[in-house]
Design a protein around this motif. Structure first.
Motif, mmCIF file in Angstrom:
data_model
loop_
_atom_site.group_PDB
_atom_site.id
_atom_site.type_symbol
_atom_site.label_atom_id
_atom_site.label_comp_id
_atom_site.label_asym_id
_atom_site.label_seq_id
_atom_site.Cartn_x
_atom_site.Cartn_y
_atom_site.Cartn_z
ATOM 1 N N GLU A 104 0.791 -1.106 -0.164
ATOM 2 C CA GLU A 104 -0.071 -0.021 0.006
ATOM 3 C C GLU A 104 0.730 1.233 0.013
ATOM 4 N N ALA A 105 1.810 1.262 0.618
ATOM 5 C CA ALA A 105 2.888 2.429 0.689
ATOM 6 C C ALA A 105 3.626 2.657 -0.618
ATOM 7 N N GLN A 106 3.635 1.577 -1.356
ATOM 8 C CA GLN A 106 4.220 1.701 -2.704
ATOM 9 C C GLN A 106 3.070 2.513 -3.897
ATOM 10 N N LYS A 107 1.796 1.895 -3.458
ATOM 11 C CA LYS A 107 0.804 2.512 -4.335
ATOM 12 C C LYS A 107 0.403 3.896 -3.906
ATOM 13 N N VAL A 108 0.680 4.439 -2.545
ATOM 14 C CA VAL A 108 0.549 5.824 -2.291
ATOM 15 C C VAL A 108 1.490 6.576 -2.932
ATOM 16 N N ALA A 109 2.799 5.945 -2.947
ATOM 17 C CA ALA A 109 3.974 6.901 -3.509
ATOM 18 C C ALA A 109 3.879 6.901 -5.063
ATOM 19 N N LEU A 110 3.373 5.969 -5.653
ATOM 20 C CA LEU A 110 2.951 5.950 -7.041
ATOM 21 C C LEU A 110 1.906 6.924 -7.314
ATOM 22 N N ALA A 111 0.887 6.867 -6.682
ATOM 23 C CA ALA A 111 -0.041 7.996 -6.719
ATOM 24 C C ALA A 111 0.321 9.402 -6.900
ATOM 25 N N ARG A 112 1.116 9.753 -5.603
ATOM 26 C CA ARG A 112 1.859 10.897 -5.614
ATOM 27 C C ARG A 112 2.470 11.265 -6.873
ATOM 28 N N ALA A 113 3.436 10.283 -7.397
ATOM 29 C CA ALA A 113 4.304 10.768 -8.391
ATOM 30 C C ALA A 113 3.314 10.940 -9.652
ATOM 31 N N LEU A 114 2.242 10.204 -9.952
ATOM 32 C CA LEU A 114 1.447 10.687 -11.107
ATOM 33 C C LEU A 114 0.780 11.772 -11.205
ATOM 34 N N VAL A 115 0.470 12.177 -9.869
ATOM 35 C CA VAL A 115 -0.414 13.623 -9.751
ATOM 36 C C VAL A 115 0.466 14.731 -10.222
ATOM 37 N N ILE A 116 1.858 14.595 -10.125
ATOM 38 C CA ILE A 116 2.524 15.853 -10.432
ATOM 39 C C ILE A 116 3.029 15.633 -11.809
ATOM 40 N N GLU A 117 2.606 14.787 -12.953
ATOM 41 C CA GLU A 117 2.606 14.595 -14.103
ATOM 42 C C GLU A 117 4.095 14.631 -14.683
ATOM 43 N N PRO A 118 4.835 13.852 -14.085
ATOM 44 C CA PRO A 118 6.231 13.800 -14.733
ATOM 45 C C PRO A 118 6.280 13.403 -15.976
ATOM 46 N N SER A 119 7.473 13.667 -16.785
ATOM 47 C CA SER A 119 7.400 13.161 -18.277
ATOM 48 C C SER A 119 7.786 11.775 -18.178
ATOM 49 N N VAL A 120 8.780 11.532 -17.205
ATOM 50 C CA VAL A 120 9.366 10.274 -17.178
ATOM 51 C C VAL A 120 9.052 9.693 -15.598
ATOM 52 N N LEU A 121 8.866 8.442 -15.243
ATOM 53 C CA LEU A 121 8.732 7.959 -13.936
ATOM 54 C C LEU A 121 9.684 7.044 -13.717
ATOM 55 N N LEU A 122 10.661 7.265 -12.897
ATOM 56 C CA LEU A 122 11.953 6.267 -12.545
ATOM 57 C C LEU A 122 11.614 5.532 -11.150
ATOM 58 N N PHE A 123 11.582 4.347 -11.485
ATOM 59 C CA PHE A 123 11.584 3.202 -10.236
ATOM 60 C C PHE A 123 12.881 2.810 -9.893
ATOM 61 N N ASP A 124 13.246 2.992 -8.816
ATOM 62 C CA ASP A 124 14.591 2.432 -8.269
ATOM 63 C C ASP A 124 14.532 1.338 -7.392
ATOM 64 N N GLU A 125 14.130 -0.014 -7.954
ATOM 65 C CA GLU A 125 14.110 -0.930 -7.006
ATOM 66 C C GLU A 125 13.166 -0.899 -5.868
ATOM 67 N N PRO A 126 11.719 -0.544 -6.486
ATOM 68 C CA PRO A 126 10.609 -0.415 -5.511
ATOM 69 C C PRO A 126 10.093 -1.364 -4.630
ATOM 70 N N LEU A 127 10.266 -2.763 -5.020
ATOM 71 C CA LEU A 127 9.784 -3.916 -4.368
ATOM 72 C C LEU A 127 10.957 -4.695 -3.851
ATOM 73 N N SER A 128 12.197 -4.202 -3.707
ATOM 74 C CA SER A 128 13.123 -5.145 -2.702
ATOM 75 C C SER A 128 12.813 -5.369 -1.625
ATOM 76 N N ASN A 129 11.946 -4.484 -0.890
ATOM 77 C CA ASN A 129 11.852 -4.785 0.642
ATOM 78 C C ASN A 129 10.714 -5.749 0.851
ATOM 79 N N LEU A 130 9.991 -5.987 -0.268
ATOM 80 C CA LEU A 130 8.627 -6.788 -0.156
ATOM 81 C C LEU A 130 8.886 -8.347 -0.052
ATOM 82 N N ASP A 131 7.819 -8.884 0.477
ATOM 83 C CA ASP A 131 8.055 -10.342 0.376
ATOM 84 C C ASP A 131 7.622 -10.849 -1.128
#
Length: 296
Positions: A86-113
């Protein structure tokens, strides 16, 4: 110039900055620390959102269901009590709202099971395709790279080793490094005995083996056969003689390790329920379709 939002692990994205001739690291912080978003950062996001029509904001957040706008931008910037996904979904929502031209994911799932990683990478891919945004996804997890990418760039010590679609890189690696990095691979060495039309006959561990030919092959030269574990099978007769050194039931597949001469070969035999199961110490033969291997 481009506006870039970065989604780090495990917190919300860093805010956009100007990029000139490439991507640089953001000099300041702005990541989630102990569940708290720096207030000045959140204020900047809110200010940006409030300047947009409500329907635009809701449209961007709709694809991140079940997150609501108030979840993405809480009154108090605390994210205690929600899980990593859920924390990652919140982070993704925040990123989308600001309308970036490119979205960079830096190993976002490394701490999940493991199971949550699979679920989240499916969600990330779905959201990326629905929004239609360009995304760069940095990962050391080969399965994530295969599942999320239209194109993959494999780096070796800071140098591009190969670029291409997941299928091209998996089936047609240009080196042993690439073949071994994406998925599992077996490497069998063989010397070219002769050409046979569109195929070549290699001497592999003393046995003639038919493989696809490639341009520029020279009789007497050594080549490497790239054999994926799922492309091989064990038979009582026909193929390369081998001895089973590992036979392990894994539920959906039987995992084998066999010795072909001095070479260790790993096999994945899917849906083994009604198949002959070879036990450790048994002698059998390793077989594969010539079209299923790749020659280096």
């Amino acid at each position: 110039k481009a506006s870039l939002a970065s989604q780090d692990t495990p917190g919300p994205p860093r805010l956009p900055y100007t990029v000139h001739q490439g991507v640089r690291a953001q000099p300041d912080g702005g990541v989630l620390v102990a569940g708290v978003v720096p207030r000045e950062k959140l204020t900047q996001v809110r200010r940006h959102v409030l300047q947009q029509p409500a329907r635009d904001v809701q449209g961007k957040l709709r694809c991140t269901r079940p997150i609501q706008a108030q979840a993405a931008l809480p009154a108090e910037p605390q994210l205690h009590g929600i899980d990593g996904g859920e924390a990652q979904k919140v982070a993704l929502a925040r990123a989308l709202v600001i309308e970036p031209s490119v979205l960079l994911f830096d190993e976002p799932l490394s701490n999940l099971d493991a199971k949550l990683r699979v679920s989240m990478r499916t969600e990330i891919r779905r959201i990326q395709q629905e929004v239609g945004i360009t995304a760069i996804y940095v990962t050391h997890d080969q399965s994530e790279a295969m599942a999320l990418s239209d194109n993959i760039i494999i780096m070796n010590k800071g140098v591009v080793a190969q670029m291409g679609s997941p299928q091209d890189i998996y089936y047609h690696p240009n080196s042993e490094f690439v073949a071994d990095f994406i998925g599992e691979a077996n490497f069998l060495k063989g010397t070219l005995e002769k050409m046979d039309g569109s195929h070549a006959i290699l001497n592999v561990e003393g046995h003639p083996t038919r493989v696809p030919a490639k341009a520029g092959m020279t009789p007497g030269a050594e080549y490497t056969v790239v054999l994926r574990p799922e492309s091989a099978l064990l038979k009582d007769e026909g193929g390369l003689p081998c001895e089973v050194v590992l036979s392990c039931f894994m539920g959906s597949y039987q995992n084998y390790h066999v010795k072909v001469g001095n070479s260790l070969v790993k096999l994945t035999d899917y849906n083994p329920k009604n198949k002959r199961i070879y036990q450790v110490g048994e002698r059998c033969h390793l077989a594969f379709d010539p079209e299923s291997v790749h020659i280096l």
